[in-house]
Design an enzyme around this catalytic site. Structure first.
Site, PDB file in Angstrom:
ATOM      1  N   ASP A 167      29.058 -13.702  91.468  1.00  0.00           N
ATOM      2  CA  ASP A 167      29.076 -13.167  90.105  1.00  0.00           C
ATOM      3  C   ASP A 167      29.164 -14.276  89.060  1.00  0.00           C
ATOM      4  OD1 ASP A 167      29.015 -11.147  88.222  1.00  0.00           O
ATOM      5  OD2 ASP A 167      31.195 -10.891  88.214  1.00  0.00           O
ATOM      6  N   SER A 208      33.997  -4.354  92.874  1.00  0.00           N
ATOM      7  CA  SER A 208      32.697  -3.845  92.404  1.00  0.00           C
ATOM      8  C   SER A 208      31.837  -3.255  93.532  1.00  0.00           C
ATOM      9  CB  SER A 208      31.925  -4.950  91.671  1.00  0.00           C
ATOM     10  OG  SER A 208      32.669  -5.402  90.556  1.00  0.00           O
ATOM     11  N   ASN A 267      23.502  -2.034  89.872  1.00  0.00           N
ATOM     12  CA  ASN A 267      22.758  -3.013  89.076  1.00  0.00           C
ATOM     13  C   ASN A 267      21.434  -2.461  88.548  1.00  0.00           C
ATOM     14  OD1 ASN A 267      23.950  -5.846  91.057  1.00  0.00           O
ATOM     15  ND2 ASN A 267      24.708  -5.122  89.086  1.00  0.00           N
TER      16      ASN A 267
HETATM   17  C1  IPE Z   1      28.806  -7.372  91.502  1.00  0.00           C
HETATM   18  O1  IPE Z   1      28.697  -7.958  90.261  1.00  0.00           O
HETATM   19  C2  IPE Z   1      27.448  -7.227  92.133  1.00  0.00           C
HETATM   20  C3  IPE Z   1      26.807  -8.459  92.570  1.00  0.00           C
HETATM   21  C4  IPE Z   1      27.342  -9.644  92.529  1.00  0.00           C
HETATM   22  C5  IPE Z   1      25.490  -8.304  93.097  1.00  0.00           C
HETATM   23  P1  IPE Z   1      28.523  -7.100  88.924  1.00  0.00           P
HETATM   24  O2  IPE Z   1      28.370  -8.080  87.832  1.00  0.00           O
HETATM   25  O3  IPE Z   1      27.461  -6.096  89.102  1.00  0.00           O
HETATM   26  O4  IPE Z   1      29.931  -6.346  88.838  1.00  0.00           O
HETATM   27  P2  IPE Z   1      30.721  -5.808  87.560  1.00  0.00           P
HETATM   28  O5  IPE Z   1      29.758  -5.026  86.720  1.00  0.00           O
HETATM   29  O6  IPE Z   1      31.238  -6.995  86.831  1.00  0.00           O
HETATM   30  O7  IPE Z   1      31.846  -4.986  88.119  1.00  0.00           O
HETATM   31  C1  IPE Z   2      25.691 -11.747  89.418  1.00  0.00           C
HETATM   32  O1  IPE Z   2      25.707 -12.286  88.131  1.00  0.00           O
HETATM   33  C2  IPE Z   2      24.293 -11.431  89.910  1.00  0.00           C
HETATM   34  C3  IPE Z   2      23.997  -9.986  89.967  1.00  0.00           C
HETATM   35  C4  IPE Z   2      24.844  -9.026  89.734  1.00  0.00           C
HETATM   36  C5  IPE Z   2      22.639  -9.637  90.320  1.00  0.00           C
HETATM   37  P1  IPE Z   2      25.684 -11.365  86.852  1.00  0.00           P
HETATM   38  O2  IPE Z   2      24.279 -11.083  86.481  1.00  0.00           O
HETATM   39  O3  IPE Z   2      26.529 -10.152  87.088  1.00  0.00           O
HETATM   40  O4  IPE Z   2      26.361 -12.308  85.792  1.00  0.00           O
HETATM   41  P2  IPE Z   2      27.453 -11.909  84.719  1.00  0.00           P
HETATM   42  O5  IPE Z   2      28.580 -11.253  85.473  1.00  0.00           O
HETATM   43  O6  IPE Z   2      26.815 -10.969  83.752  1.00  0.00           O
HETATM   44  O7  IPE Z   2      27.868 -13.195  84.104  1.00  0.00           O
HETATM   45 MG    MG Z   3      28.478  -9.771  86.826  1.00  0.00          MG
END
Ligand code: IPE
Ligand code: IPE
Ligand code: MG
Length: 263
Positions: free
Chosen positions: A44, A217, A92
């Site tokens: 993340d 998550s 997502n």
């Molecule tokens: C968790 O991260 C999913 C992945 C790393 C693929 P998210 O960014 O989707 O989670 P939240 O929204 O912060 O809980």
């Molecule tokens: C994790 O990084 C990758 C996916 C969830 C696909 P994020 O895209 O959630 O990055 P932040 O949390 O918005 O910084």
């Molecule tokens: Mg994220």
């Protein structure tokens, strides 16, 4: 104890490291007899990494590739047998259509660019998630190709949680129970476990989440019942094998009791 920690695959093979093998210094302080068998990573912070640099979020995802493959190298160096990374959640899909489209294409190209290298390293690639729900056909083909190419490898299993949700996995297991006509009095933990996406995958011993968020998550909900959770402020694109090693040191400082008492 023996159930909780197992030896690295190299040690299990009984042949030991080659005579010239030197354990890298960055593994100092890690007990090779008490490694986590299975490490999970919630990758993340890609978007925030990009925002901090004035870049589009997609550049953060692109930069996450190096982090992922450095973590894979680190896991291989350690002798961890199972590494599971959360690449795309069932939630997502809520993101802007351009970002979702980018992630689908990016994952497709990543598989094509990296599969031979993973194969050479003895990595078995597998996927956990809802494969036949919303995922583009072309990407499913690439996923199947990577799985087929690497299916006999056993140095390490790299599971990519893609279109994965822990609740969806449990829902799918319950659907399978009903489809199999399992009567209520025959439903136990084993009946559910054998209907998860990858029933032979051991539960993760250690789950690392980057980017300073203290939540799971929807990652591996059933499987992480007794996982040790390690949180770090590092944003995923900055994650390197040293961060993995540090998390393993933290893991080895923990006292796992599984609901019992220390003896
Ligand atoms: C968790 O991260 C999913 C992945 C790393 C693929 P998210 O960014 O989707 O989670 P939240 O929204 O912060 O809980
Ligand atoms: C994790 O990084 C990758 C996916 C969830 C696909 P994020 O895209 O959630 O990055 P932040 O949390 O918005 O910084
Ligand atoms: Mg994220």
């Amino acid at each position: 104890m023996g159930e909780i920690f197992t030896r690295s695959p190299r040690a299990l093979a009984g042949t030991g490291p080659p005579a010239r093998y030197r354990r890298p210094v960055e593994l100092d302080g890690i007990d090779p007899q008490r490694l986590p068998v299975h490490v999970g990573c919630v990758m993340d912070g890609n978007g925030r990494w990009a925002n901090k640099r004035g870049l589009p979020r997609t550049q953060g995802h692109a930069a996450g590739e190096e982090a992922l493959f450095d973590a894979v190298e680190g896991a291989l160096e350690l002798g961890v047998g199972w590494l599971t990374v959360y690449a795309f959640s069932t939630e997502n899909w809520k993101r802007p259509v351009d970002e979702v489209r980018y992630l689908m294409r990016f994952n497709e190209s990543l598989l094509v660019r990296r599969r031979d290298e993973m194969h050479e390293r003895g990595v078995r690639i597998r996927f956990a998630g809802r494969r036949d729900w919303r995922v583009p056909r072309r990407l499913i083909r690439r996923m199947d190709e990577a799985v087929a190419l690497t299916e006999k490898n056993r140095t390490m299993t790299l599971t990519i949680a893609f279109n994965y949700g822990g609740r969806a996995e449990i829902v799918d297991a319950v659907r399978a129970l009903v489809a199999d006509g399992v009567p209520a009095d025959k439903i136990d933990e084993k009946a559910i476990r054998t209907r998860l996406y990858l029933p032979d995958m051991p539960d993760p011993d250690l789950v690392i989440r980057t980017s300073g968020e203290f939540r799971v998550s929807n990652f591996l909900l059933w499987e992480l019942a007794y996982s040790e959770l390690v949180f770090t402020d590092v944003l995923w694109p900055d994650f390197r094998r040293e961060n993995l090693f540090e998390a393993v040191r933290e893991f080895q400082r923990r006292d796992r009791r599984f609901g019992g008492l220390d003896v």
